[in-house]
Scaffold this active site. Structure first.
Site, mmCIF file in Angstrom:
data_model
loop_
_atom_site.group_PDB
_atom_site.id
_atom_site.type_symbol
_atom_site.label_atom_id
_atom_site.label_comp_id
_atom_site.label_asym_id
_atom_site.label_seq_id
_atom_site.Cartn_x
_atom_site.Cartn_y
_atom_site.Cartn_z
ATOM 1 N N SER A 62 0.827 -1.208 0.000
ATOM 2 C CA SER A 62 0.000 0.000 0.000
ATOM 3 C C SER A 62 0.866 1.265 0.000
ATOM 4 C CB SER A 62 -0.919 -0.002 1.221
ATOM 5 O OG SER A 62 -1.633 -1.210 1.287
HETATM 6 C C1 LIG Z 1 -3.483 -4.111 -0.689
HETATM 7 S S1 LIG Z 1 -2.919 -5.716 -0.401
HETATM 8 C C2 LIG Z 1 -2.329 -5.670 1.252
HETATM 9 C C3 LIG Z 1 -1.200 -4.766 1.524
HETATM 10 C C4 LIG Z 1 -0.404 -5.202 2.705
HETATM 11 N N1 LIG Z 1 -1.030 -4.899 3.963
HETATM 12 C C5 LIG Z 1 1.014 -4.693 2.639
HETATM 13 O O1 LIG Z 1 1.420 -3.916 3.490
HETATM 14 O O2 LIG Z 1 1.722 -5.105 1.727
HETATM 15 C C6 LIG Z 1 -4.419 -6.673 -0.125
HETATM 16 C C7 LIG Z 1 -4.143 -8.109 0.211
HETATM 17 O O3 LIG Z 1 -5.353 -8.691 0.669
HETATM 18 C C8 LIG Z 1 -5.354 -10.035 0.278
HETATM 19 N N2 LIG Z 1 -6.721 -10.547 0.371
HETATM 20 C C9 LIG Z 1 -7.747 -10.387 -0.506
HETATM 21 N N3 LIG Z 1 -8.851 -11.005 -0.064
HETATM 22 C C10 LIG Z 1 -8.534 -11.561 1.128
HETATM 23 C C11 LIG Z 1 -9.255 -12.332 2.067
HETATM 24 N N4 LIG Z 1 -10.541 -12.639 1.862
HETATM 25 N N5 LIG Z 1 -8.617 -12.747 3.170
HETATM 26 C C12 LIG Z 1 -7.308 -12.443 3.383
HETATM 27 N N6 LIG Z 1 -6.566 -11.727 2.522
HETATM 28 C C13 LIG Z 1 -7.178 -11.274 1.417
HETATM 29 C C14 LIG Z 1 -4.787 -10.002 -1.121
HETATM 30 O O4 LIG Z 1 -4.312 -11.271 -1.522
HETATM 31 C C15 LIG Z 1 -3.691 -8.950 -0.964
HETATM 32 O O5 LIG Z 1 -2.460 -9.541 -0.665
#
Ligand SMILES: C[S@@+](CC[C@H](N)C(=O)[O-])C[C@H]1O[C@@H](n2cnc3c(N)ncnc32)[C@H](O)[C@@H]1O
Length: 392
Positions: free
Chosen positions: A92
């Protein structure tokens, strides 16, 4: 993605101290300085045009992308190399990470659940601030979870990183004082509220098919409900189960479709382009996607706004050209009259005094969620126009 709009990337700077985003509150500044983002970014990333950038082949470009105050794309199409180029994971935008950590309002000893581990950078920041033993993070993608575990261990952190669907929370380590999601939802899972202590907070990007989105901050009450207001403008990728359907206008708006023609004096500028108006319209009109298609350069001011509901196949088009100034042609096809729904929601928002996003809130109970204006006792009732209510 995971940034705020409009997305003009800034640069964080080259030195370690410059790794601290300006939005970081004082207590978080040493944490950002200790946990550099670059340590969590994989060797293969993508630029804004979805062109792959490999650290070993283009180290300067890789470093420049990582230094920007912008999201870094770290996965496309859930890792499927034959996909359409949908961003499925990113690190992010640092300013947004810092703003969300400030909003999370943590104190020493608090236990935090994070949904969406991604690279593990935010997990590491939480672990550095609160201790690894107080941090649980859930990532749905096994390859990403494994990579994040490795990066975290290399940086000296050992929080719980679970590979699971975070929509169920992670009951094994509950209760939590704080839940933070780094992917957006349209419905807040009750599990997140149920696994938070009374008095605790759930912080999540929240949006609708029409508008993604804002930051929602829910306070959890002793009766097992959570409620709070919408706030900052943040644009995150959806959690997997909340993704809006893919597909282009060409696939949905076919020449053989019957459509009714009418005209309107309503220009799309505000209903579609204004942040507060489009947020409110999204609350009233479910499952409506919108796309703007320009005939040529945007400056020519010749474009069509398409409103689409993939579930019913309904669509509306709304045509703007310099010649038709003040009267715009609308076509509507299908069971839902999407333009009529949008126009009714627009009139409702104007009639309510054009409330800003922060006058709206949301309450989550065991039975589901509902949105409200100013106070949970004034829910946003069903729209007054006649239309079906497709399941969301
Ligand atoms: C914007 S990224 C996260 C950024 C992260 N916090 C970082 O600092 O790098 C969103 C993440 O949410 C995960 N994601 C999507 N749906 C999800 C779910 N239902 N449960 C857990 N993770 C999920 C995606 O695979 C992705 O890696």
């Amino acid at each position: 993605m995971a940034g705020s709009r409009p997305g003009v990337p800034g640069v964080l700077g080259a030195s370690d101290s410059a790794n601290v985003p300006g939005a970081a509150p004082p207590e978080w500044r040493p944490v950002f300085a200790r946990v550099p983002r670059a340590s969590f970014i994989p060797a293969v990333i993508w630029d804004d045009d979805r062109r792959v950038v490999r650290r070993d082949r283009e180290p300067d470009r890789w470093a420049a992308l990582v230094r920007r105050d912008a999201p870094v794309i770290t996965q496309l199409d859930d890792g499927d190399a034959s996909g359409r180029g949908y961003v499925s994971s990113s690190a992010s935008m640092p300013t947004v990470v810092a703003m969300m950590l400030a909003e999370l309002d943590v104190a020493d000893g608090m236990r935090v659940l994070e949904i969406g581990t991604g690279t593990g950078w935010n997990t590491a920041l939480l672990a550095a601030r609160l201790g690894s033993e107080n941090v649980t993070s859930v990532e749905i993608d096994p390859a990403l979870a494994a990579a994040a575990r490795r990066s975290l261990a290399d940086a000296g952190f050992r929080p719980t990183v679970a590979t699971a669907d975070g929509m169920a929370g992670w009951p094994e380590n509950a209760p939590y004082d704080r839940v933070i999601a780094t992917a957006a939802v349209q419905r807040v899972p009750y599990a997140w509220v149920a696994q938070t202590r009374p008095g605790g907070l759930v912080l999540t990007p929240w949006g609708t098919a029409f508008h993604n989105g804002t930051l929602l901050r829910l306070r959890v009450h002793g009766d097992g409900t959570g409620s709070g207001r919408f706030g900052a403008d943040v644009g995150f990728m959806w959690t997997r189960s909340e993704r809006t359907p893919h597909g282009s206008v060409e696939e949905r708006v076919l020449p053989e479709h019957d459509s009714d023609a009418s005209t309107t004096e309503l220009h799309p500028y505000e209903p579609v382009g204004d942040f507060d108006a489009s947020f409110a319209i999204g609350l009233r009109v479910p499952a409506m996607l919108s796309t703007v298609v320009h005939d040529g350069p945007a400056a020519d001011n010749r474009f069509t706004v398409y409103l689409m509901d993939p579930a019913t196949g309904s669509w509306a088009s709304w045509r703007v050209t310099p010649e038709t100034h003040g009267s715009y042609q609308v076509r509507q096809h299908g069971r839902r009259r999407l333009f009529a729904e949008l126009a009714a929601a627009w009139r409702w928002w104007e009639g309510a005094g054009r409330p800003g996003v922060d006058r709206f809130g949301l309450t989550v109970t065991r039975d589901g969620q509902y949105t409200w204006l100013d106070h949970p006792e004034t829910p946003i009732g069903p729209p007054t126009d006649e239309r079906p209510h497709p399941p969301r």
